[in-house]
Write a protein that holds these residues in place. Structure first.
Motif, PDB file in Angstrom:
ATOM      1  N   SER A   1     -33.779  23.801 -40.410  1.00  0.00           N
ATOM      2  CA  SER A   1     -32.292  23.749 -40.023  1.00  0.00           C
ATOM      3  C   SER A   1     -31.591  24.367 -41.139  1.00  0.00           C
ATOM      4  O   SER A   1     -31.645  23.969 -42.304  1.00  0.00           O
ATOM      5  CB  SER A   1     -31.918  22.304 -39.930  1.00  0.00           C
ATOM      6  N   LYS A   2     -30.713  25.305 -40.770  1.00  0.00           N
ATOM      7  CA  LYS A   2     -29.949  26.037 -41.823  1.00  0.00           C
ATOM      8  C   LYS A   2     -28.445  26.123 -41.543  1.00  0.00           C
ATOM      9  O   LYS A   2     -28.190  26.138 -40.421  1.00  0.00           O
ATOM     10  CB  LYS A   2     -30.526  27.388 -42.260  1.00  0.00           C
ATOM     11  N   LYS A   3     -27.659  25.886 -42.480  1.00  0.00           N
ATOM     12  CA  LYS A   3     -26.168  26.079 -42.195  1.00  0.00           C
ATOM     13  C   LYS A   3     -25.689  27.121 -42.758  1.00  0.00           C
ATOM     14  O   LYS A   3     -25.998  27.578 -43.966  1.00  0.00           O
ATOM     15  CB  LYS A   3     -25.657  24.639 -42.881  1.00  0.00           C
TER      16      LYS A   3
ATOM     17  N   SER B   1     -25.552  29.541 -47.903  1.00  0.00           N
ATOM     18  CA  SER B   1     -26.465  28.786 -47.140  1.00  0.00           C
ATOM     19  C   SER B   1     -27.223  27.904 -48.257  1.00  0.00           C
ATOM     20  O   SER B   1     -27.350  28.378 -49.153  1.00  0.00           O
ATOM     21  CB  SER B   1     -27.620  29.765 -46.466  1.00  0.00           C
TER      22      SER B   1
ATOM     23  N   ASN C   1     -30.791  25.537 -35.777  1.00  0.00           N
ATOM     24  CA  ASN C   1     -31.955  24.822 -35.629  1.00  0.00           C
ATOM     25  C   ASN C   1     -33.123  25.596 -35.094  1.00  0.00           C
ATOM     26  O   ASN C   1     -33.134  26.240 -34.037  1.00  0.00           O
ATOM     27  CB  ASN C   1     -31.534  23.690 -34.840  1.00  0.00           C
TER      28      ASN C   1
ATOM     29  N   ILE D   1     -20.254  23.685 -36.011  1.00  0.00           N
ATOM     30  CA  ILE D   1     -20.155  22.367 -36.387  1.00  0.00           C
ATOM     31  C   ILE D   1     -18.961  21.947 -36.982  1.00  0.00           C
ATOM     32  O   ILE D   1     -18.825  20.756 -37.452  1.00  0.00           O
ATOM     33  CB  ILE D   1     -21.592  21.940 -37.284  1.00  0.00           C
TER      34      ILE D   1
ATOM     35  N   GLU E   1     -24.577  25.921 -37.639  1.00  0.00           N
ATOM     36  CA  GLU E   1     -25.756  25.307 -37.833  1.00  0.00           C
ATOM     37  C   GLU E   1     -26.928  25.997 -37.082  1.00  0.00           C
ATOM     38  O   GLU E   1     -26.996  26.168 -35.991  1.00  0.00           O
ATOM     39  CB  GLU E   1     -25.904  23.838 -37.899  1.00  0.00           C
TER      40      GLU E   1
END
Length: 135
Positions: free
Chosen positions: A87-89, A5, A55, A43, A53
């Motif tokens: 927002s994290k991926k 992340s 949110n 995504i 992702e």
């Protein structure tokens, strides 16, 4: 299993046509389906690893705990995030779990809500044959 992340803007996402991933909310929070507090979506792929992702649509600062579990309930990754409108991926290193289903739990500390998402991966091969009249 390793999940990364962080600063994702520097990395390019390569789409892999043969990999499909779906996320389905299993348990909605008290806000209902019309007012979701969280959203987890696929995504794309990066280096053949699926990228998701998360949110968080909260307007007031809150503390969230995100936990990834395998189909047997084993914790693969867990982390806490604080803030508003985050927002994290996440990059899932898929060679360690293959096509096994994963559950992602997002818990809000202040709002006392929990949302659970299921990640199911599948691969498909499509062969198409076309016949065209030349004359």
């Amino acid at each position: 299993m390793k999940i990364d992340s962080g600063n994702f803007g520097k990395l390019a996402i390569a789409a892999l046509a043969l990999s499909l991933a779906f996320t389905t909310p299993l348990l909605a929070n008290e806000g209902g389906k019309d007012n979701p507090k969280t959203e987890l979506k696929f995504i794309g792929n990066m280096e053949n690893h699926p990228v998701f992702e998360l949110n968080l649509a909260n307007k007031v600062e809150d503390e969230y705990t995100v936990t990834f579990r395998d189909e047997y309930g084993n914790i693969l990754f867990s982390d806490k995030f604080k803030g508003a409108g985050l927002s994290k991926k996440f990059i899932l290193r898929s060679e360690e779990f293959g096509d096994a289903a994963l559950n992602v739990t997002v818990k809000s500390k202040n709002a006392n809500t929990t949302e659970v998402y299921s990640i199911n991966r599948s691969h498909s091969y499509v062969e198409e044959t076309l016949v065209n009249k030349v004359k």
